[in-house]
Design an enzyme around this catalytic site. Sequence first.
Site, PDB file in Angstrom:
ATOM      1  N   LYS B  79       0.993  -1.249  -0.011  1.00 48.90           N
ATOM      2  CA  LYS B  79      -0.076  -0.016  -0.028  1.00 48.90           C
ATOM      3  C   LYS B  79       0.926   1.179  -0.159  1.00 48.90           C
ATOM      4  O   LYS B  79       1.831   1.483   0.793  1.00 48.90           O
ATOM      5  CB  LYS B  79      -1.001  -0.029   1.107  1.00 48.90           C
ATOM      6  CG  LYS B  79      -1.887   1.062   1.198  1.00 48.90           C
ATOM      7  CD  LYS B  79      -2.805   0.828   2.303  1.00 48.90           C
ATOM      8  CE  LYS B  79      -3.906   1.847   2.442  1.00 48.90           C
ATOM      9  NZ  LYS B  79      -4.997   1.837   3.589  1.00 48.90           N
ATOM     10  N   SER B 154      -9.661   1.673   2.543  1.00 45.78           N
ATOM     11  CA  SER B 154      -8.917   2.346   1.629  1.00 45.78           C
ATOM     12  C   SER B 154      -7.849   1.476   0.929  1.00 45.78           C
ATOM     13  O   SER B 154      -7.190   2.120  -0.192  1.00 45.78           O
ATOM     14  CB  SER B 154      -8.449   3.444   2.318  1.00 45.78           C
ATOM     15  OG  SER B 154      -7.335   2.882   3.416  1.00 45.78           O
ATOM     16  N   SER B 178      -9.810  -0.478   6.815  1.00 47.62           N
ATOM     17  CA  SER B 178      -9.382  -0.198   5.674  1.00 47.62           C
ATOM     18  C   SER B 178      -8.697  -1.540   4.885  1.00 47.62           C
ATOM     19  O   SER B 178      -8.134  -1.597   3.754  1.00 47.62           O
ATOM     20  CB  SER B 178      -8.604   0.873   5.446  1.00 47.62           C
ATOM     21  OG  SER B 178      -9.120   2.201   5.308  1.00 47.62           O
TER      22      SER B 178
END
Lengths: 494, 486
Positions: B79, B154, B178
């Site tokens: 990420k 996310s 997330s």
Amino acid sequence: MTAPAESETALEPVIGLEVHVQPITRAKMFCGCSADYAGAEPNTHVCPVCLGLPGVLPVVNEEAIRLIVRTGLALNCGIAAFSKFDRKNYPYPDLMKGYQVSQYDLPLCSGGWLEAEAEGEPFRAGITRVHMEEDTARLLHRTDAATGEGYSLIDVNRSGTPLMEIVGEPDLRSPEQARAFLVELRAILRTIEASRANMEEGNFRCDANVSLRPRGAEALGVKVEIKNMNSFRAVHEALRFEIGRQTAILEGGGTIRQETRGWDQQRRETAAQRSKEEADDYRYFPEPDLPPLAPGRAFVEEIRAGLPELPAARRRRYRALGLSAFEAATLAEARDRSEFADAVAAALPFPPARAAKLAANWTLGEAARWSNEHDGERLDRFPLTPAALAELIALAEDGTITGQVAAGVFARMVEEGGSAAGIVEREGLARVDAGDELAAVVRRVVAENGKAAADYRAGKTAAIKRLLGGVMRETRGRADPNTARELLERELGA
Amino acid sequence: MSELWRLSAHAAGEGLRAREFTAVELTESVLARVEAVEPRVNAYITRMDGIALEQAREADARFAAGTATPLTGIPFAVKDLIVTKGVRTTAGSRMLENFIPPYDSHVAAQLKRAGAVMVGKANMDEFAMGSSTEHSAFGPTANPWDTGRVPGGSSGGSAAAVAAGECLAALGSDTGGSIRQPAALCGVVGLDPTYGRVSRYGIVAFGSSLDQVGPIGRDVEDVAAILDGIGGHDPRDSTSDPAPSPDMRHYLGRDVRGMRLAAPREYFGDGIEPGVRARVEEALARLERLGCEVDTDLSLPMTEHALAVYYLIAPSEASSNLARYDGVKYGLSARGGSMWENMERTRAAGFGEEVKRRIMLGAYALSAGYYDQFYLKAQRVRTLIAREFRDAFARYDALVTPTAPTVAFPRGAKLDDPYAMYLNDALTLPASVAGLPALSLPCGLSEGLPVGLQIIGDVGAEGAILRIGHALERDLGQANRLAPLP
């Protein structure tokens, strides 16, 4: 409206000081960078943490926590069993993260006091709190030579170095007390080796809050904060100016604006910096990246046990030994001086009061002079050991050598080392008393200085000083001045 | 040896150890897959093909030298809020579009130390604020199951990359769901570890008291192995648990008979789609058949307050964490005018709408006069939520709930309604607020789209939830499910 009579004394100043102190730590507050950046190239003592790069986290420097607890204890504060760090949020280019890690409602130390003396009056002033925070980076404002435009550079070396904020109660009533408070605070910080506490170096910074109120009133007047004072003298001057300014306004029927004023050293006056009509909102909240601090009893007691004797206790001890207030204060103010004098006194073969007096004389005289001549060098680096100095003092005191010889021997010892007794023995510097040797010198001096002898005999008795000087020269100072004078008088009267 | 990208990480590890193929071959296969599907998925903000191949060669050397670990040679997506030395780290924001960090995050360093291969930096909602990966400055990521739908967020890029075969495993971060919600929407497995299990050093901060890095994989065994690789104490993170992290794979393949589970009523309310509810209830029935005791009567009344608590605490911390992006030191700098104008212009241009909304929300909740009634009260309620969970874990080994109330929704469906978007996380927020570990794993399809099941454990009890998840996964027989993306 009638002006109050005796306006000079009708208004009472109320002063509180806030002092920011850089403690002496190896590393910065929250990272491993060296905190000793004095003289370093800009931006060489930096890492991702003190640069505030995305993703970094703080780790508390335990050494800094020990120093603030030590400071709190020396200022008679209580040490919180539960404390925490908070974020103080405000945008400024010298603040790498956009917030400063500080302490808001639960400081590590609170509720203390210190005692000092101003204008011969002892007083006690409260310490509201002592808390830990991080320092900011330094902005360097420049002007572009070509365009004339101003710009700023950032030196991040100072960013994240530990800072103790010491907040005093509004207990001070005069600029003299404010200065005495600072002198005492500095002495304490240096004695416990928490900080170099040097205003000129910037590791001891002071802001003052000052207001006036009718003498005898409880309620506080509107306060003005004064910043930008770079020496104790500046604090004193700025407070005097500000008290005068506020007095004039109030006596003229005006009102004081709550504001921050800066001390202008050139113009010798304070000037408004920014109005405080709108209170700053720092949006404090607990720093989520750091767990709460819980200094245990054992941790605190270990630090308390390691505290040296503090200046106030030293002063009391010296006064009890019969030293003057000035001597006591001057010795106690600097730990190296005080400990040197103590060691000299301990090595002297005299009763404590006499030993203390002699040690103080020599420490504040000859030793302090050496220190001044050597850039303020500390007395723990003085070339004579306290024992060696004590030996010299003892020789002078028991009459083995004269005071003049003692001063000479002292200078030799500083320059070349060696013991006082050794130098006196080797060079034959022992005092010469009434005896054949001195009598012969006296006769010779009188014979060789006919003019002075004639003057004396003609009633100009001051002329004997010239003859006495001659005797001292001849004996290399070894003659006891009183004996020499007696012999001269007898010789001249004969 | 075609389509190596279809393997789970542990299956690939077996193949590598047995020298059936090399790490370079595995990485080349994944890179080819990325090349083929990335135009449709957009899982990556920054691809690292050259670095990946270099790391793959190093991994092969480690196999030859006998110094390989379970993660050696495994192609990862990371990420893009995980700081990587020398590789730009944007956090999905225009603000950091050109930010190349001079240091490695703890987890990136752990992956490197283990010999893993980094395929790229995965797309995400800007600064991890969002539930759909539509709030990225680098374009939305598509759900590989239906490219007209969102992958969740996310960590949508990480979850989509795992589901699409653009990596074998991924790291995400979870603040309020997330990791788990995108794992659910993409049909993969995601684990939000106990707060403090994995170091946050080098994770671009959103909500510091909530942020936690965790693994996303194709099956439970993979996420357990990844947690073993990244978990444990790090002295650079003062909130990191000083105790050693237990060996998570130790809990796999164990019998779950007699384990006490509860399905709290508040997680099965009106907002749950019927298809989602049906799959989760079927999974609960399976767990009962496997010998678990399942209580469906438990009530956790504090649950409903988690959303309000979260949307006060996370934005408050974010408003402070994001203050450093002022255009002075790094990242975007909109120059011109005074110092203050510079800052304002930089922040106006660099931050997206959702980020600005949350900064405003947080600054308001922290401001003088409102602090007590908002931030402080939220912290108090947070304590009550944690206490209610703690009481429940005195009686149950784990709680089982849906991960998200719905399956993946169409792109744009909730963009204009922030509150509807926030409700997506209603089922994942409570565990985050309490700092608990929670696992999301696929439990079947509804309308052809994956449904996620959440298993919440007590503080430090990742082992228990992995054990239950592994048993359920085996019983469902659907490990290593890839999205049907051609």
